[in-house]
Every structure is written in C-alpha cells, then in structure tokens.
Design a protein around this motif. Structure first.
Motif: not given
Length: 414
Positions: A242-248, A273-283
């Motif tokens: 969700t932190i990644g969501q907040l800051f795009n 834990e899990g500050p960002i989830d870009v939707g792929s392993k490599e990313g």
C-alpha cells in the motif's frame, strides 16, 4: 522402519482463505464476513473457511507420523498455487502419493523430502505446495520416530546446523483487531509485533499515510505504558504494497515516508514488510533493491522485509542475492516441502540477510509445531506465531512447543 499405510483426513485451519485481489479493490464487511465479488480463480466468496488435510503415515512398529497440508490465507495471489480445498486434494494424496509412499524406509529425512518435493504428477506438474508441505512434515516426524529423537535433532544432524540454545524470537500478528490484540501481544511480551494487516490504502494506510503514522505512534505509546524498561520489542508491520500504491511506486517519496515511520516508532526498531508490490517477480526484485539503496543513502534504518513474489527457495535466493530486502519472509507453506524452508533459512543467514521463518495465520497447530523444530535447528531471526490472528492461541502453540523442546533437549544434554 517402513511406511505400511497412508491415511488422509480433512481438517480446518486456524483462519480463512481471503481473496487478496478483491480486498485491494475494496470490499465491505458484514460482521466477520467480507462482502464483494471474488476476483481470484477458485474463490466462491471473498472470505471462506480455511481447510487443511492431515497426512498420517502408519509405520511398522505401530506408531503414526503426521503432518498437515495447509496453504496461505491469500492463496492464488502473487504467483502462488491455487485455492486448497480438502475435497479436491484428498483423492490426489490417496491415488497418486500413497502408492509411492507405502514400503518406503524412513531412515533419512533430507533425501526423502527432496524426492517427494520434486515429484511430478502424471500431467508433469508438481504437487500443490500444500501437499508437499504436509507430506514432508510427516516424513520428518517419521524419521524422528524411527531414530527416537526430536524432529529438531533430525534437522540439526542432517543439515549440520547446530541447535539453538536460546528461544527464537516470536512474532505475533493481530489481524484487523490491531489495537486490542496489540495490547495482548504486549502483555504477553511478544518479541516482535504486531503485523497489523495494513492491506487497504483508504481504510488502513490512509490517503496521505496518516493512518499508519498514527497507529505506529499509538503502538509505541502502548508498549511504553504496558511494558517496562526491559521490554523492547521490534515493531514489524506488513503493508501489502500500500505504500507503493500511495506514492505510485516512486522510490524516493516512499523512502522519505518510511523515515517518518521510523521517527514515529523510535526508540523501537521498525521493520516494514511488503512496502511495494509491482505485480511481477522481476519488478519486485528491482524495486525492493532500489528502495533498500535509497534508505541506506538517506540514513534511514527501517528494515525492509521481502514477502510478495518471494515464494520459492529459488525466489528467496534471488531476492537475497539482489539485496532486495534486509530480511526475507520464508513463508513456509509457499515453499512446498519443509526441506526448502530449512535451506532458505540457512542460505539467508549465510549471506547476512535476516531470515524470518514465517507462514500464515491459515495453518494448523501441527504445522506450527513442526516449524518450531525446524527453527530451533536453523535459528532464524524470528518465527511467526501461528495459526490464527487472535495472538493468544498462536503464541501459545509456538511458545509452548518451543519451551517443551528446549527443556527436553537440555535434559538430553543435546
């Protein structure tokens, strides 16, 4: 000693299967139910009961070794295997695995576990991670019963891993009841807390991040009020990207926000834990590595914990090697065979990265007990209290198994 029969029984887990994709898109609550349209294949509701399967190995001497097959709360998300329902997989165990197990000698764990963890179904696929998880627990128990030693001693002997003389720090999770359950964790002197389940931007992190900042400040105050000068737990919060969501997904603003969280938590150590989830392993590997570098450059000491997309032993090695996290969660059911959990913890420690032997609230008391034995032999930085989200039950299961094991090992002079 040989296996003479294999039995499988349906069971319930300590929590539920939740459709993570649906939750992120927004659902409503109706009591404890989550109301909305399922978004992940296999789900018939956003929240449905967690199910398990006990695999029982009947041995030649009449003893029974067993382990529990279980899958994580957010099954089917972030590259994980699909929903695990007992009615679907008991026939697989009985028809495909049992014939291969009967007659096998249980003299050694490692080779047996590796064989069955890598075994293929007729269509060429590996067995579901939950099946491999439960079966290898049962195999470890069988070898321990054959040798008349504890499961921890089997792991220590076969992997040349010295048993811990000290208890492994226990991490408790509060679920959505993040206030009252945090108090429970503090009163019981949990080593690491509270997880917090910050899995929605609007309702839990806050559109400006203010809700989480407020919660961390509150949590620090409760530790100081209910604890004492000698009680200094680690604050560990899972934010589910969700932190990644907040800051795009912009790294520098994310790092600055983590710096604010660090100030709110001080003087206690903070892990996110899990500050960002870009939707792929490599990313994900790339994004977490860049975030860690940014935090280091800014002098921010928040520890980043890798979780999403870090599902297998190979994944864990790749995240560790890339510097994608100060700590990796080794989510035990996701790795399949517990031999992989053992290897993952030892690899992270060898490379100087924190090993968090985790798992899920959606496990059973049996899988939690077996995980304690693995942890006492491999010595991760922390172990998850599981199953469930109530703090009390999960901490009891893990703490008591660890305490029994310590006293037993001391009595044996091991």
């Amino acid at each position: 000693m040989k296996i003479v029969q294999v039995l499988a029984s349906p069971g319930l887990t300590g929590f539920y299967f939740d459709d993570q994709r649906a939750i992120k898109r927004g659902v409503t609550t109706d009591g404890f139910a989550l109301v909305g349209e399922p978004q992940t294949a296999g789900f018939s509701a956003v929240r449905q009961r967690g199910e398990s399967i006990s695999i029982m190995l009947l041995l030649e001497d009449g003893s029974v070794a067993y382990g529990d097959c279980a899958a994580v709360q957010y099954s089917g998300a972030a590259g994980r295997d699909p929903l695990f329902l007992a009615r679907d997989f008991i026939p697989v165990i009985e028809e495909q695995l049992a014939p291969r197990l009967v007659g096998r000698d249980v003299r050694e764990f490692k080779s047996l576990a590796e064989e069955f963890d890598q075994m293929r179904q007729p269509d060429g696929r590996k067995f579901h991670t939950a099946i491999r998880y439960g079966l290898t627990q049962a195999l470890l128990d069988a070898v321990a019963k054959n040798k008349k030693i504890t499961m921890a001693e089997v792991v220590a002997q076969e992997y040349k891993a010295p048993l811990s003389s000290q208890p492994i720090p226990i991490f408790t999770q509060t679920g959505d009841d993040r206030y009252d359950n945090a108090d429970k964790a503090i009163i019981k002197r949990a080593d690491v807390l509270p997880h917090g389940l910050i899995n929605n931007l609007e309702t839990k992190l806050g559109r400006d991040g203010g809700k989480l900042l407020e919660y961390v400040s509150w949590l620090k105050g409760r530790v100081q009020r209910l604890g004492d000068g000698n009680y200094r737990p680690v604050i560990h919060i899972d934010v589910y990207g969700t932190i990644g969501q907040l800051f795009n997904d912009r790294i520098e603003p994310m790092a600055d926000y983590l710096g604010k969280l660090e100030q709110a938590a001080a003087p206690f150590e903070l892990r996110i834990e899990g500050p960002i989830d870009v939707g792929s392993k490599e990313g994900q590997i790339d994004a977490l590595a860049r975030l860690c570098r940014s935090l280091k450059a800014k002098g921010i000491k928040v520890a980043v914990v890798a979780d999403e997309w870090c599902n297998t032993l190979d994944d864990i090695r790749r995240f560790v090697d890339a510097g994608s996290g100060d700590m990796v969660q080794i989510k035990t059911p996701d790795l399949g065979g517990i031999n992989n959990t053992i290897e993952a913890v030892l690899y992270a420690k060898e490379k100087g990265v924190g090993a968090y032997q985790g798992g899920t609230c959606n496990e059973t008391e049996r899988s939690a007990q077996v995980c304690v034995h693995v942890a006492m032999a491999t010595r991760p930085e922390q172990i998850l209290a599981k199953p469930g989200m109530s703090v009390d039950d999960a901490m009891m299961v893990v703490y008591n198994e660890m305490s029994r094991l310590q006293v037993l090992l001391q009595a044996k002079g091991v």
